[in-house]
Scaffold this motif. Structure first.
Motif, PDB file in Angstrom:
ATOM      1  N   GLU A  26      67.678 -57.898 -89.931  1.00 51.49           N
ATOM      2  CA  GLU A  26      68.449 -56.666 -90.061  1.00 51.49           C
ATOM      3  C   GLU A  26      69.898 -56.826 -89.628  1.00 51.49           C
ATOM      4  O   GLU A  26      70.649 -55.843 -89.612  1.00 51.49           O
ATOM      5  CB  GLU A  26      67.807 -55.541 -89.233  1.00 51.49           C
ATOM      6  N   ARG A  46      72.635 -54.008 -90.268  1.00 53.00           N
ATOM      7  CA  ARG A  46      73.280 -53.291 -89.161  1.00 53.00           C
ATOM      8  C   ARG A  46      74.792 -53.425 -89.247  1.00 53.00           C
ATOM      9  O   ARG A  46      75.530 -52.473 -88.975  1.00 53.00           O
ATOM     10  CB  ARG A  46      72.776 -53.819 -87.824  1.00 53.00           C
ATOM     11  N   ILE A  51      65.777 -50.967 -92.534  1.00 53.89           N
ATOM     12  CA  ILE A  51      65.627 -51.564 -91.196  1.00 53.89           C
ATOM     13  C   ILE A  51      64.279 -51.171 -90.597  1.00 53.89           C
ATOM     14  O   ILE A  51      63.555 -52.006 -90.023  1.00 53.89           O
ATOM     15  CB  ILE A  51      66.785 -51.119 -90.289  1.00 53.89           C
ATOM     16  N   ARG A  72      61.503 -53.123 -92.368  1.00 51.00           N
ATOM     17  CA  ARG A  72      61.421 -54.534 -91.960  1.00 51.00           C
ATOM     18  C   ARG A  72      60.897 -54.670 -90.545  1.00 51.00           C
ATOM     19  O   ARG A  72      60.098 -55.572 -90.257  1.00 51.00           O
ATOM     20  CB  ARG A  72      62.805 -55.174 -92.080  1.00 51.00           C
TER      21      ARG A  72
END
Length: 461
Positions: free
Chosen positions: A208, A212, A425, A428
């Motif tokens: 991620e 991010r 996110i 995942r």
């Protein structure tokens, strides 16, 4: 305890998924051979060639029972050797390590101790860490002395080579590998680090990071700037141009007034106003296409004025001046009859009064026309100034509305993208947690392996 018929042993399923080679080895007849492997230059081939003449071992390429991993004593082992040990453990029941070529390196003991420490630290899943020092060259000399020296010397040299001890360890390991419980424990020991490695990889995985970073960039970025025309500067420019064009029209109309009538003046003013309106339409069309052209009040012919008191006074003053001129003309002739003086005075007064009245009327007409031109152009200028300010104001409102709409669309796209990033996110992370939990369940299943019941686990014939 063996699971009931029809049910799959959880531990057996874990071994089948994580270590299919080891699992298949448990369900096939056990091999009795020893496979010798090593990195290039380690001397594995030479060592295998010297083990064969000793007997008691089946040196083969099939390492399902025992694998002998050969290290070089010139340097401590590294990642390549550790990967080789890991691969050997996954394919065989037992792994034995040997350090060959000790006769060429006096410091082999320090290297062996370092190798043992590395194996204990990075291959703790091995049931036992064994690194036996051997010298294939010494074994070869002992074999070459056969028949040329006493048996005691040859045996002493052979024992000093370490190959006899290595053969005995390998033979004992092969015999012990036939125990189903030991074989299963070896496969489990080789499977555990695979699962733990996957758990470590999942814990360190940061899929991620890019998402991010994109999210932070989107939330921190300012909305896109909307660049439009400089409306205030354009307004000032157009107002200045209107003022200059109006002054030019006034000058041109004044020049025409000197030699032409009112119709020519009206035509001149209309021509200049039409040119100015066309210019303003072209300029505003660049910033606001479709803007209607200005329509100032059309110029009308100036109204005719009635005879004023000023005209009457002009006649009186002209007649008085003419009479005075007549008397002045009679002065050189001396005494004349009175009626003659009156006739001459009247004859001079009438033309003088007419001429003076025409001159005065012409001057008054031009003065009125100039005021009329100024008034007409002032009205046109006021209307055009109002039109310009109105168009600029409307364009500003449209530009502001477009900018607000663009910012709203941008904000909506950012919110949608941020929401999609957050959802990705979360997805995942959820997948990673689920995979980690599955790995932990597999580890727990390996920790509760039932005791194998004889040959039911793997035929050993």
């Amino acid at each position: 305890m063996t699971p009931p018929s029809g049910l799959v042993d959880p531990a057996d399923d874990v071994l089948r998924r994580w270590n299919p080679r080891g699992w298949m080895g448990l369900h096939r007849p056990a091999a009795t051979g020893v496979r010798v492997v090593g990195v290039p230059g380690s001397g594995a081939g030479t060592l295998a060639a010297e083990l064969r003449p000793l007997g008691g071992l089946d040196i083969t390429d099939d390492g399902r029972a025992v694998t002998l991993v050969v290290f070089d004593p010139s340097a401590t082992i590294g990642r390549t050797e550790l990967d080789l040990v890991r691969s050997a453990a996954a394919e065989s029941i037992e792994v034995v390590c040997a350090l060959t070529g000790i006769d060429r390196f006096p410091d082999w003991r320090a290297v062996r101790d370092a190798d043992v420490e590395i194996l204990q630290r990075h291959a703790s899943w091995l049931p036992r860490v064994v690194v036996l020092p051997v010298s294939a060259a010494a074994a070869r000399r002992a074999r070459e002395l056969e028949g040329d020296a006493s048996e005691a010397v040859r045996q002493t040299l052979l024992t000093a080579s370490g190959l006899v001890e290595l053969r005995d360890v390998l033979a004992a390991t092969v015999r012990s590998s036939h125990d189903p419980r030991r074989a299963r424990a070896a496969v489990v020991a080789a499977t555990r680090p695979m699962i733990e490695e996957e758990i470590g990889r999942l814990s360190a995985e940061d899929e991620e990071g890019g998402l991010r970073a994109e999210r932070s960039r989107l939330t921190a970025a300012a909305p896109p700037a909307t660049s439009g025309p400089d409306l205030r500067r354009l307004q000032v420019t157009l107002l200045q141009e209107v003022a200059m064009r109006v002054r030019a029209a006034s000058t041109a109309a004044g020049e025409v007034l000197e030699t032409a009538d009112a119709d020519a003046v009206v035509t001149t003013i209309d021509t200049h106003v039409d040119d100015l309106c066309a210019r303003l339409t072209d300029e505003t069309a660049r910033i606001a296409p479709g803007t209607p052209a200005p329509e100032p009040t059309r110029t009308a012919r100036p109204p005719q004025t009635a005879r004023s008191m000023e005209d009457t006074l002009t006649v009186v003053f002209g007649a008085s001046a003419g009479a005075g001129l007549g008397r002045l003309l009679l002065t050189p002739f001396g005494d004349l009859p009175g009626w003659m003086s009156l006739v001459v005075a009247i004859a001079c007064a009438v033309p003088a009064a007419g001429w003076l009245m025409r001159i005065r009327r012409r001057i008054a007409y031009r003065d009125r026309m100039r005021r009329w031109i100024a008034d007409e152009l002032a009205t046109v200028r006021a209307e055009l100034d109002t039109w310009i300010r109105t168009r600029i104001h409307e364009t500003e409102l449209q530009s502001t509305a477009l900018a607000v709409a663009a910012r709203d669309r941008h904000a909506t796209r950012v919110r949608e993208r941020v929401a999609a990033i957050d959802a990705e996110i979360t997805r995942r992370r959820g997948e990673r947690r689920a995979r980690t939990a599955a790995c932990e369940r597999d580890l727990a299943a390996l920790g509760h392996i039932p005791e194998p019941q004889g040959a039911g686990v793997r035929p050993t014939g």
